[in-house]
Design an enzyme around this catalytic site. Structure first.
Site, PDB file in Angstrom:
ATOM      1  N   GLU A   1       0.844  -1.196   0.000  1.00 16.85           N
ATOM      2  CA  GLU A   1       0.000   0.000   0.000  1.00 16.85           C
ATOM      3  C   GLU A   1       0.883   1.251   0.000  1.00 16.85           C
ATOM      4  O   GLU A   1       1.398   1.662   1.055  1.00 16.85           O
ATOM      5  CB  GLU A   1      -0.936   0.036   1.207  1.00 16.85           C
ATOM      6  CG  GLU A   1      -1.873   1.248   1.132  1.00 16.85           C
ATOM      7  CD  GLU A   1      -2.796   1.411   2.330  1.00 16.85           C
ATOM      8  OE1 GLU A   1      -2.762   0.572   3.232  1.00 16.85           O
ATOM      9  OE2 GLU A   1      -3.546   2.397   2.338  1.00 16.85           O
TER      10      GLU A   1
ATOM     11  N   LYS B   1      -8.139 -15.361  15.683  1.00 18.29           N
ATOM     12  CA  LYS B   1      -8.335 -15.046  14.270  1.00 18.29           C
ATOM     13  C   LYS B   1      -9.784 -14.712  13.924  1.00 18.29           C
ATOM     14  O   LYS B   1     -10.224 -14.870  12.795  1.00 18.29           O
ATOM     15  CB  LYS B   1      -7.792 -16.175  13.376  1.00 18.29           C
ATOM     16  CG  LYS B   1      -6.301 -16.382  13.573  1.00 18.29           C
ATOM     17  CD  LYS B   1      -5.694 -17.500  12.789  1.00 18.29           C
ATOM     18  CE  LYS B   1      -4.203 -17.601  13.111  1.00 18.29           C
ATOM     19  NZ  LYS B   1      -3.547 -18.758  12.540  1.00 18.29           N
TER      20      LYS B   1
ATOM     21  N   ASP C   1       2.249 -14.318  12.875  1.00 18.45           N
ATOM     22  CA  ASP C   1       1.138 -14.963  12.184  1.00 18.45           C
ATOM     23  C   ASP C   1       0.179 -13.860  11.722  1.00 18.45           C
ATOM     24  O   ASP C   1      -0.537 -13.262  12.531  1.00 18.45           O
ATOM     25  CB  ASP C   1       0.434 -15.939  13.124  1.00 18.45           C
ATOM     26  CG  ASP C   1      -0.621 -16.767  12.409  1.00 18.45           C
ATOM     27  OD1 ASP C   1      -1.136 -16.307  11.363  1.00 18.45           O
ATOM     28  OD2 ASP C   1      -0.944 -17.866  12.884  1.00 18.45           O
TER      29      ASP C   1
ATOM     30  N   HIS D   1      -2.697   9.444  -1.344  1.00 18.13           N
ATOM     31  CA  HIS D   1      -2.688   8.159  -2.054  1.00 18.13           C
ATOM     32  C   HIS D   1      -2.402   8.359  -3.542  1.00 18.13           C
ATOM     33  O   HIS D   1      -1.770   7.523  -4.172  1.00 18.13           O
ATOM     34  CB  HIS D   1      -4.010   7.414  -1.826  1.00 18.13           C
ATOM     35  CG  HIS D   1      -4.035   6.658  -0.533  1.00 18.13           C
ATOM     36  ND1 HIS D   1      -4.512   7.191   0.638  1.00 18.13           N
ATOM     37  CD2 HIS D   1      -3.608   5.418  -0.221  1.00 18.13           C
ATOM     38  CE1 HIS D   1      -4.383   6.308   1.620  1.00 18.13           C
ATOM     39  NE2 HIS D   1      -3.841   5.221   1.118  1.00 18.13           N
TER      40      HIS D   1
HETATM   41  P1  NAP Z   1       5.918 -22.911  17.926  1.00 15.29           P
HETATM   42  O1  NAP Z   1       6.900 -22.515  16.917  1.00 15.29           O
HETATM   43  O2  NAP Z   1       5.018 -24.055  17.646  1.00 15.29           O
HETATM   44  O3  NAP Z   1       6.597 -23.253  19.342  1.00 15.29           O
HETATM   45  C1  NAP Z   1       7.440 -22.389  19.990  1.00 15.29           C
HETATM   46  C2  NAP Z   1       8.173 -23.160  21.069  1.00 15.29           C
HETATM   47  O4  NAP Z   1       9.375 -22.496  21.364  1.00 15.29           O
HETATM   48  C3  NAP Z   1       7.461 -23.206  22.378  1.00 15.29           C
HETATM   49  O5  NAP Z   1       6.516 -24.233  22.456  1.00 15.29           O
HETATM   50  C4  NAP Z   1       8.593 -23.386  23.373  1.00 15.29           C
HETATM   51  O6  NAP Z   1       8.799 -24.753  23.699  1.00 15.29           O
HETATM   52  C5  NAP Z   1       9.829 -22.948  22.597  1.00 15.29           C
HETATM   53  N1  NAP Z   1      10.531 -21.832  23.241  1.00 15.29           N
HETATM   54  C6  NAP Z   1      11.867 -21.679  23.263  1.00 15.29           C
HETATM   55  N2  NAP Z   1      12.215 -20.551  23.870  1.00 15.29           N
HETATM   56  C7  NAP Z   1      11.083 -19.950  24.261  1.00 15.29           C
HETATM   57  C8  NAP Z   1      10.785 -18.743  24.946  1.00 15.29           C
HETATM   58  N3  NAP Z   1      11.756 -17.906  25.347  1.00 15.29           N
HETATM   59  N4  NAP Z   1       9.509 -18.426  25.180  1.00 15.29           N
HETATM   60  C9  NAP Z   1       8.524 -19.235  24.780  1.00 15.29           C
HETATM   61  N5  NAP Z   1       8.725 -20.413  24.137  1.00 15.29           N
HETATM   62  C10 NAP Z   1      10.007 -20.768  23.863  1.00 15.29           C
HETATM   63  O7  NAP Z   1       5.126 -21.594  18.224  1.00 15.29           O
HETATM   64  P2  NAP Z   1       3.861 -21.282  19.134  1.00 15.29           P
HETATM   65  O8  NAP Z   1       4.153 -19.920  19.606  1.00 15.29           O
HETATM   66  O9  NAP Z   1       3.525 -22.325  20.141  1.00 15.29           O
HETATM   67  O10 NAP Z   1       2.685 -21.259  18.118  1.00 15.29           O
HETATM   68  C11 NAP Z   1       2.629 -20.271  17.115  1.00 15.29           C
HETATM   69  C12 NAP Z   1       2.201 -20.913  15.878  1.00 15.29           C
HETATM   70  O11 NAP Z   1       0.953 -21.542  16.106  1.00 15.29           O
HETATM   71  C13 NAP Z   1       1.996 -19.919  14.784  1.00 15.29           C
HETATM   72  O12 NAP Z   1       2.837 -20.237  13.706  1.00 15.29           O
HETATM   73  C14 NAP Z   1       0.545 -20.092  14.414  1.00 15.29           C
HETATM   74  O13 NAP Z   1       0.378 -20.025  13.049  1.00 15.29           O
HETATM   75  C15 NAP Z   1       0.197 -21.427  14.939  1.00 15.29           C
HETATM   76  N6  NAP Z   1      -1.203 -21.607  15.310  1.00 15.29           N
HETATM   77  C16 NAP Z   1      -1.549 -22.791  15.864  1.00 15.29           C
HETATM   78  C17 NAP Z   1      -2.853 -23.016  16.237  1.00 15.29           C
HETATM   79  C18 NAP Z   1      -3.238 -24.316  16.840  1.00 15.29           C
HETATM   80  O14 NAP Z   1      -4.429 -24.573  16.966  1.00 15.29           O
HETATM   81  N7  NAP Z   1      -2.282 -25.154  17.251  1.00 15.29           N
HETATM   82  C19 NAP Z   1      -3.820 -22.023  16.078  1.00 15.29           C
HETATM   83  C20 NAP Z   1      -3.429 -20.819  15.548  1.00 15.29           C
HETATM   84  C21 NAP Z   1      -2.110 -20.624  15.168  1.00 15.29           C
HETATM   85  P3  NAP Z   1       8.150 -25.348  25.037  1.00 15.29           P
HETATM   86  O15 NAP Z   1       6.677 -25.393  24.777  1.00 15.29           O
HETATM   87  O16 NAP Z   1       8.754 -26.677  25.196  1.00 15.29           O
HETATM   88  O17 NAP Z   1       8.462 -24.427  26.158  1.00 15.29           O
END
Ligand code: NAP
Length: 418
Positions: free
Chosen positions: A96, A225, A299, A390
């Site tokens: 944009e 979402k 995301d 724009h």
């Molecule tokens: P992830 O990439 O699946 O997991 C991130 C992992 O990083 C955490 O589980 C954690 O492991 C680890 N970690 C390492 N250092 C960390 C720190 N300093 N702080 C927090 N965690 C740390 O990402 P997510 O954040 O759990 O999930 C995001 C994703 O979920 C997005 O890409 C989104 O698109 C997707 N999503 C999923 C759903 C669903 O229903 N599952 C819904 C919407 C979106 P530990 O858990 O072992 O601590």
């Protein structure tokens, strides 16, 4: 080399399973060629990416390359948060035209006024599973037992993650269904994968302890979402407020208007929002959110819930402007999701926000950025310069000669207003 597209096939084939598993460069190229053959188009630009195939594992399936979005930078933005302190240059990925210039103008106003104050009031993400009982009485009994069961549920959920911590479980009974809002601290991660898994473990235990006859991991009540009034009132993610007091001379010099005019814009447009039944009130939070989220590997679909917020513009007795954005549902991450991908990592590094311990800082910078966008947008609406801005920065007519480059002629160009 011929530039003609390959002949189009007529089948309805699925992307081959064998290729669906592969993230190697050769497999990605082969899959891309397969799509070219199936669709009769060329994917040279899609294939021309520096992103390594293996880096995409966990972020996309059936990779064929990368979509590229122009990236601009806006700043300086002075922020006085509890985690973000100093001057920042903010990466914004967008198509944009006028958006970056608009945010830049708001940032200039904020910085000229001494910076934005930003605070985070809460930091928790939510998942809301639903359990079904034989009747409403059983659902109510289960809801009443939640406080007593919470330590056990926190232990069961917490066993699935090193960084996630279950903070609360709040019940809503609807007939014989019990919806439980599990609130989690998610560290520096967005946390949906983390807390859906953790909540599922907690919910399984809850179902056993309370005799549920069925359960689902998601009920829809978390508004992930999706926009909702619950997000506005109850929040989800980080609850942020960013505010600034702009002296009247800054409002005049940088925004080209007055505090009184901006307050009038606020009043007139809040009526429009109310008439439309809008959830929240803001100028264009989604614009800055989307551009920052694409740049920083967030995301992007979360813009839907993060953009539920309230902007306030107020003229003080002295003719200064007090402005704030209030974001009850801001989910950002500096670990996990797409944050580790090459360009996202670099953009996070530009903000000093890559990796562990940086998510609150990123949230504060995002909030201050959105405040800048609201200021510039309000000024543009008030001065009637939206169209001109724009036209100057944001047109890309495919059927006319290339637009004249307005760079270097900013003194005469209308101020940008995305
Ligand atoms: P992830 O990439 O699946 O997991 C991130 C992992 O990083 C955490 O589980 C954690 O492991 C680890 N970690 C390492 N250092 C960390 C720190 N300093 N702080 C927090 N965690 C740390 O990402 P997510 O954040 O759990 O999930 C995001 C994703 O979920 C997005 O890409 C989104 O698109 C997707 N999503 C999923 C759903 C669903 O229903 N599952 C819904 C919407 C979106 P530990 O858990 O072992 O601590």
């Amino acid at each position: 080399l011929s530039t003609a597209p390959p002949p189009r096939r007529t089948g309805h084939a699925l992307v081959p399973r064998l290729l669906g598993q592969g993230y190697g460069e050769a497999q990605i190229a082969e899959r891309r060629r397969w799509v070219e053959a199936e669709t009769g188009c060329r994917l040279d630009e899609v294939g021309a990416t520096t992103m390594a195939g293996e880096a995409m594992r966990g972020n996309v399936e059936n990779p064929i390359g990368a979509a590229q979005v122009p990236l601009g930078v806006a700043g300086p933005l002075e922020v006085h948060g509890e985690h973000a302190r100093g001057v920042f240059y903010v990466p914004l990925a967008t198509t944009e035209g006028a958006l970056v210039r608009s945010y830049e103008r708001g940032m200039a106003a904020i910085t000229r006024a001494g910076g934005a104050t930003v605070r985070l009031l809460a930091d928790e993400n939510k998942v809301c599973p639903v359990l079904t009982y034989t009747d409403a009485a059983a659902a109510v009994d289960a809801a009443r037992r939640l406080p007593e069961l919470l330590p056990e549920l926190a232990a069961a959920g917490g066993a699935t993650t090193r960084h996630g911590r279950l903070l609360a479980a709040v019940p809503t009974v609807v007939g014989r269904r019990l919806i439980v809002a599990f609130s989690w601290s998610t560290g520096d991660a967005h946390g949906m994968n983390m807390i859906v898994r953790g909540s599922d473990a907690a919910c399984r235990l809850l179902a056993e302890r309370t005799g549920a006859v069925d359960r689902l991991a998601l009920s829809g009540m978390s508004s992930e979402k999706r926009p909702s009034g619950a997000l506005l009132a109850g929040g989800k993610g980080k609850r942020a407020v960013a505010a600034v007091r702009l002296p009247r001379r800054v409002v005049r010099a940088v925004l080209g208007t007055t505090a009184e005019r901006l307050a009038e814009v606020w009043h007139a447009t809040v009526l429009g929002h109310l008439s439309a039944g809008t959830i929240g009130y803001n100028g264009h939070l989604a614009n800055g959110l989307t551009a920052l989220f694409i740049a920083c590997g967030q995301d992007v679909a979360n813009v839907v819930n993060c953009a539920v917020g309230v902007t306030d513009l107020e003229a003080t007795a002295e003719g200064d402007l007090h402005a704030s954005v209030n974001l009850p549902s801001l989910t950002v991450a500096t670990v996990g999701g797409g944050t580790g991908l090459g360009t996202a990592r670099e953009c996070l590094e530009m903000l000093g926000c890559a990796g562990t311990g940086k998510a609150p800082k990123l949230a504060e910078i995002v909030a201050a950025t959105l405040l800048a966008g609201e200021l510039s947008f309000g000024a543009a609406v008030g001065s009637g310069e939206m169209v001109a801005a724009h036209e100057t920065y944001g047109r890309n007519r495919p059927d006319s000669p290339a637009a004249a480059d307005s760079g270097g002629d900013e003194a005469r160009a209308p101020e940008a207003a995305s």
